[in-house]
Enzyme design. Structure first.
Site, PDB file in Angstrom:
ATOM      1  N   HIS A 201       0.792  -1.397  -0.326  1.00  0.00           N
ATOM      2  CA  HIS A 201      -0.427  -0.236  -0.215  1.00  0.00           C
ATOM      3  C   HIS A 201       0.749   1.089   0.092  1.00  0.00           C
ATOM      4  O   HIS A 201       0.533   1.989  -0.618  1.00  0.00           O
ATOM      5  CB  HIS A 201      -0.682   0.213   0.960  1.00  0.00           C
ATOM      6  CG  HIS A 201      -1.926  -0.852   1.479  1.00  0.00           C
ATOM      7  ND1 HIS A 201      -2.966  -1.642   1.943  1.00  0.00           N
ATOM      8  CD2 HIS A 201      -2.822  -0.994  -0.199  1.00  0.00           C
ATOM      9  CE1 HIS A 201      -4.090  -1.903   1.148  1.00  0.00           C
ATOM     10  NE2 HIS A 201      -3.496  -1.563   0.526  1.00  0.00           N
ATOM     11  N   GLU A 443      -4.387 -21.017 -19.017  1.00  0.00           N
ATOM     12  CA  GLU A 443      -2.853 -20.604 -18.818  1.00  0.00           C
ATOM     13  C   GLU A 443      -2.481 -22.018 -17.971  1.00  0.00           C
ATOM     14  O   GLU A 443      -1.469 -21.599 -17.762  1.00  0.00           O
ATOM     15  CB  GLU A 443      -3.536 -19.536 -17.108  1.00  0.00           C
ATOM     16  CG  GLU A 443      -4.228 -19.999 -16.347  1.00  0.00           C
ATOM     17  CD  GLU A 443      -4.489 -19.000 -15.083  1.00  0.00           C
ATOM     18  OE1 GLU A 443      -3.362 -18.157 -15.089  1.00  0.00           O
ATOM     19  OE2 GLU A 443      -5.320 -19.190 -13.980  1.00  0.00           O
ATOM     20  N   ASP A 467       0.551 -17.255 -15.656  1.00  0.00           N
ATOM     21  CA  ASP A 467       1.229 -18.697 -15.676  1.00  0.00           C
ATOM     22  C   ASP A 467       1.279 -20.013 -16.811  1.00  0.00           C
ATOM     23  O   ASP A 467       1.912 -20.819 -16.685  1.00  0.00           O
ATOM     24  CB  ASP A 467      -0.248 -18.993 -14.791  1.00  0.00           C
ATOM     25  CG  ASP A 467       0.075 -19.245 -13.763  1.00  0.00           C
ATOM     26  OD1 ASP A 467       0.840 -19.678 -12.780  1.00  0.00           O
ATOM     27  OD2 ASP A 467      -1.747 -18.482 -12.800  1.00  0.00           O
ATOM     28  N   ARG A 477       6.767 -19.261 -12.137  1.00  0.00           N
ATOM     29  CA  ARG A 477       6.907 -17.275 -11.549  1.00  0.00           C
ATOM     30  C   ARG A 477       7.706 -16.515 -10.905  1.00  0.00           C
ATOM     31  O   ARG A 477       7.900 -15.355 -10.906  1.00  0.00           O
ATOM     32  CB  ARG A 477       6.112 -17.303 -12.312  1.00  0.00           C
ATOM     33  CG  ARG A 477       4.629 -17.515 -11.096  1.00  0.00           C
ATOM     34  CD  ARG A 477       3.689 -17.681 -11.468  1.00  0.00           C
ATOM     35  NE  ARG A 477       2.915 -16.170 -11.487  1.00  0.00           N
ATOM     36  CZ  ARG A 477       1.644 -16.176 -11.414  1.00  0.00           C
ATOM     37  NH1 ARG A 477       0.888 -16.866 -11.861  1.00  0.00           N
ATOM     38  NH2 ARG A 477       1.340 -14.656 -11.578  1.00  0.00           N
ATOM     39  N   CYS A 514      -5.208 -11.028 -19.654  1.00  0.00           N
ATOM     40  CA  CYS A 514      -4.945 -10.311 -18.521  1.00  0.00           C
ATOM     41  C   CYS A 514      -3.626 -10.613 -17.687  1.00  0.00           C
ATOM     42  O   CYS A 514      -3.412  -9.894 -16.836  1.00  0.00           O
ATOM     43  CB  CYS A 514      -6.139 -10.640 -17.652  1.00  0.00           C
ATOM     44  SG  CYS A 514      -6.111 -12.390 -17.387  1.00  0.00           S
TER      45      CYS A 514
HETATM   46  C1  PEP Z   1      -1.618 -15.471 -15.049  1.00  0.00           C
HETATM   47  O1  PEP Z   1      -1.395 -16.006 -14.450  1.00  0.00           O
HETATM   48  O2  PEP Z   1      -1.757 -14.535 -16.348  1.00  0.00           O
HETATM   49  C2  PEP Z   1      -3.235 -14.116 -14.586  1.00  0.00           C
HETATM   50  C3  PEP Z   1      -3.282 -12.971 -14.834  1.00  0.00           C
HETATM   51  O3  PEP Z   1      -3.382 -14.545 -13.154  1.00  0.00           O
HETATM   52  P1  PEP Z   1      -2.844 -14.718 -12.044  1.00  0.00           P
HETATM   53  O4  PEP Z   1      -1.569 -13.817 -12.421  1.00  0.00           O
HETATM   54  O5  PEP Z   1      -3.699 -13.521 -11.159  1.00  0.00           O
HETATM   55  O6  PEP Z   1      -2.263 -16.106 -11.694  1.00  0.00           O
HETATM   56 MG    MG Z   2      -2.582 -17.323 -13.281  1.00  0.00          MG
END
Ligand code: PEP
Ligand code: MG
Length: 587
Positions: A201, A443, A467, A477, A514
């Site tokens: 934050h 993913e 992912d 990751r 995303c």
């Molecule tokens: C992803 O895996 O690309 C994703 C958007 O979800 P997160 O990063 O929350 O796993």
């Molecule tokens: Mg993910």
């Protein structure tokens, strides 16, 4: 950026790398900020009068809550997103009271109760592997310190004195949200922290105050002395102590370039993300907290493409009830002006741990009972979430999205649970939307290669490259040592993406990306050329993606994508993109 004070007359320049948290470039004299020392209560001396001690605790909590209330009020008009952080602190403070009271009744003084209960909660959450959740430890510590000050009648150590000879750079180990917010309106050119992370934050506040900032600069406190000249390059993630004349010149130039670029990008927020030859893309925001939505809307997002919901489980204490879910979703929807809200169901496990979503130890959590698998094993909290989503869906364009889908059976099982909760709500006479759009994240490589089969039974896809890359390339990751191998440009990944985008087009369903890849300038062009039309990215990246889309024709993007897909290595793909995509940005 204010003009930097005159050039220093001292020793060799030293550069320390850190995390780029808030963009821009700032130069000033270092002011070292010591964190407020924690009150160290004597051992658990039992209070002579337990009832009086409980009353003292409540009186102090009331004073601390009143402080937070005034802080919230003073920020609400101009900076609602920051104000919400302190609103949440007040709620967390109240949540801690029953545990604190119990500790006092078991023989602790009020100060000792704060030290044990609150600090233990912070220590527990700090260990969580999820970088977002672990950063919440700092909020808990902040609350504990505030309560301790109210108990002891002390005041915060306060910020360093401002220097009279120009702007300052605040150098510290870390900052709590309360410390960060005090930096507004002062002559702070930049902030450099030894610890911290961009998900905390304090980072949200510093970004909102538009102060250039680098965190995680290891060795900073040992290297910096008060009064030294310091340059913080918040865009590149570098802290330079005692910059030489040419570095100073570069600092000023970069600062000006960054400010001009930001201002011009923001002026374009109302313009459509449309290519020169008239093809529209949709820009959406990824959000972690209800308050992030404002940052997305300010940059012209058309909605939320990924609403991560794990935040509901991040504070130790009570599990959220259906009404808590509903309130958070409603609050987010309220800011969206009719835009879409894509709510992703719980994604617990692996990188997203929560003390409230306990998991059995597993040999390999990333391949374990995570996400939808966890939800199937815990139908009660999952169904409660589904019910809240179906309820809020009567109030706007709300969609539900399931993460970590590997097979059609899982899609069917999740849909069956949606049908079950809809039937329950109907039986209870509670207003809900039984037919809201249902999407899945692509993913896992298995989902990408069977995208044609999955597309027949869902309403949309959203590609999660964070992912997808991890599982496609077998690269953790979370492991910084493997970062050079975590490459969106790998030909295997490009093939999986193309296959997914084509399958969605064939089935006539929309596909969004995303994952972080969609927000990286060079890849946005490639993805556009591959047929992607919806980008859901961190709010700060929206203006850059818009400018890129507006700067070329679809034909050009298609040529670039076609050429990339013919290449054999990640390196070749990156080289081609660097050569053919006009860069945007000030490093
Ligand atoms: C992803 O895996 O690309 C994703 C958007 O979800 P997160 O990063 O929350 O796993
Ligand atoms: Mg993910």
């Amino acid at each position: 950026m204010p003009p930097p004070p005159s050039t220093p007359q001292r020793s060799a320049m030293l550069e320390i790398a850190g995390i780029a948290v808030s963009g821009g470039s700032g130069v000033g004299r270092a002011v070292l900020y010591e964190e407020t020392p924690d009150v160290r209560a004597a051992a658990a001396l039992p209070p002579a009068d337990v009832e009086a001690e409980v009353t003292r605790l409540h009186a102090a909590a009331e004073r601390a809550a009143a402080d937070l209330g005034s802080l919230h009020e003073s920020l609400a008009a101009s900076r609602d997103a920051i104000a919400q952080i302190f609103f949440a602190h007040r709620a967390m403070l109240t949540d801690f009271l029953p545990q604190l009271e119990t500790a006092i009744r078991e023989g602790s003084s009020a100060e000792h109760a704060v030290q044990t209960v609150i600090h233990m909660a912070a220590a527990k959450i700090a260990k969580v592997r999820d970088p977002i959740l672990s950063q919440r430890a700092k909020d808990i510590i902040d609350i504990g310190r505030r309560l301790n000050r109210a108990l002891t009648g002390t005041t915060a150590a306060g910020l360093p004195e401002e220097r009279t000879d120009g702007p300052i750079v605040v150098v510290a180990r870390d900052l709590t949200p309360s410390e960060a917010v005090q930096l507004r309106g002062r002559n702070v050119a930049a902030i450099a922290l030894e610890q911290g992370g961009h998900t905390g934050h304090a980072a949200v506040i510093i970004k909102s105050l538009e102060i250039p900032c680098v965190m995680g600069a290891r060795g900073l406190l040992e290297a910096a002395s008060p009064g030294q000249m310091v340059w913080v390059n918040g865009s590149a993630g570098a802290v330079v102590i005692e910059p030489d004349a040419s570095a100073m010149e570069r600092a000023v130039e970069l600062g000006l370039r960054y400010e001009r670029l930001e201002a011009s990008l923001l002026r374009e927020s109302d313009l459509p993300a449309e290519t020169v030859d008239g093809h529209r893309a949709t820009l959406l925001a990824n959000i972690e907290y209800p308050l992030d939505v404002e940052a997305g809307m300010a940059r012209g997002a058309e909605g939320v493409g990924l609403y991560r919901t794990e935040f509901l489980y991040e504070v130790d204490g009570e599990l959220p009830c259906e009404e808590d879910h509903l309130a958070a979703y409603r609050e987010t929807l309220r800011h969206l002006d009719g835009g879409r809200l894509t709510i992703r169901t719980f994604d617990f496990g692996a990188d997203k741990e929560s003390p409230l979503a306990p998991q059995e130890p597993e040999p390999n959590p990333a391949l374990g009972v995570r996400s939808l698998r966890w939800c199937f094993e815990h139908p009660e909290p999952f169904k409660l979430q589904l019910r809240a989503i179906q309820r809020v869906a009567t109030e706007g364009d709300v969609r539900v999205m399931f993460p970590m889908v590997a097979s059609l059976e899982e899609v069917r099982r999740a849909r069956a649970m949606l049908a079950e909760t809809a039937a329950e709500l109907a039986a209870e006479g509670i207003e809900h939307e039984p037919n809201l759009p249902v999407g899945i994240m692509i993913e896992i490589p298995a989902a990408a290669t069977t995208a044609d089969l999955l597309a027949r039974e869902v309403d949309f896809f959203s590609i999660g490259t964070n992912d997808l890359i991890q599982y496609d390339l077998a690269v953790d990751r979370m492991n910084p040592r493997l970062e050079p191998l975590f490459r969106p440009s790998h030909p295997s990944l490009l093939r999986l993406l193309q296959r997914t985008i084509d399958a969605a087009a064939e089935a006539g369903i929309p596909v969004t990306m995303c994952g972080e890849m969609g927000g990286q300038a060079i890849y946005a062009v490639l993805l556009l050329g591959m047929g992607l039309r919806e980008f859901s990215v961190t709010p700060g990246y929206i203006p850059r993606v818009r400018r890129l889309v507006r700067g070329l024709t679809l034909l050009e993007a298609r040529r670039i994508a076609g050429d990339c897909l013919r290449l054999s290595t990640a390196e070749e793909v990156e080289e081609l993109l660097r050569a053919r995509v006009t860069p945007i940005g000030a490093g």
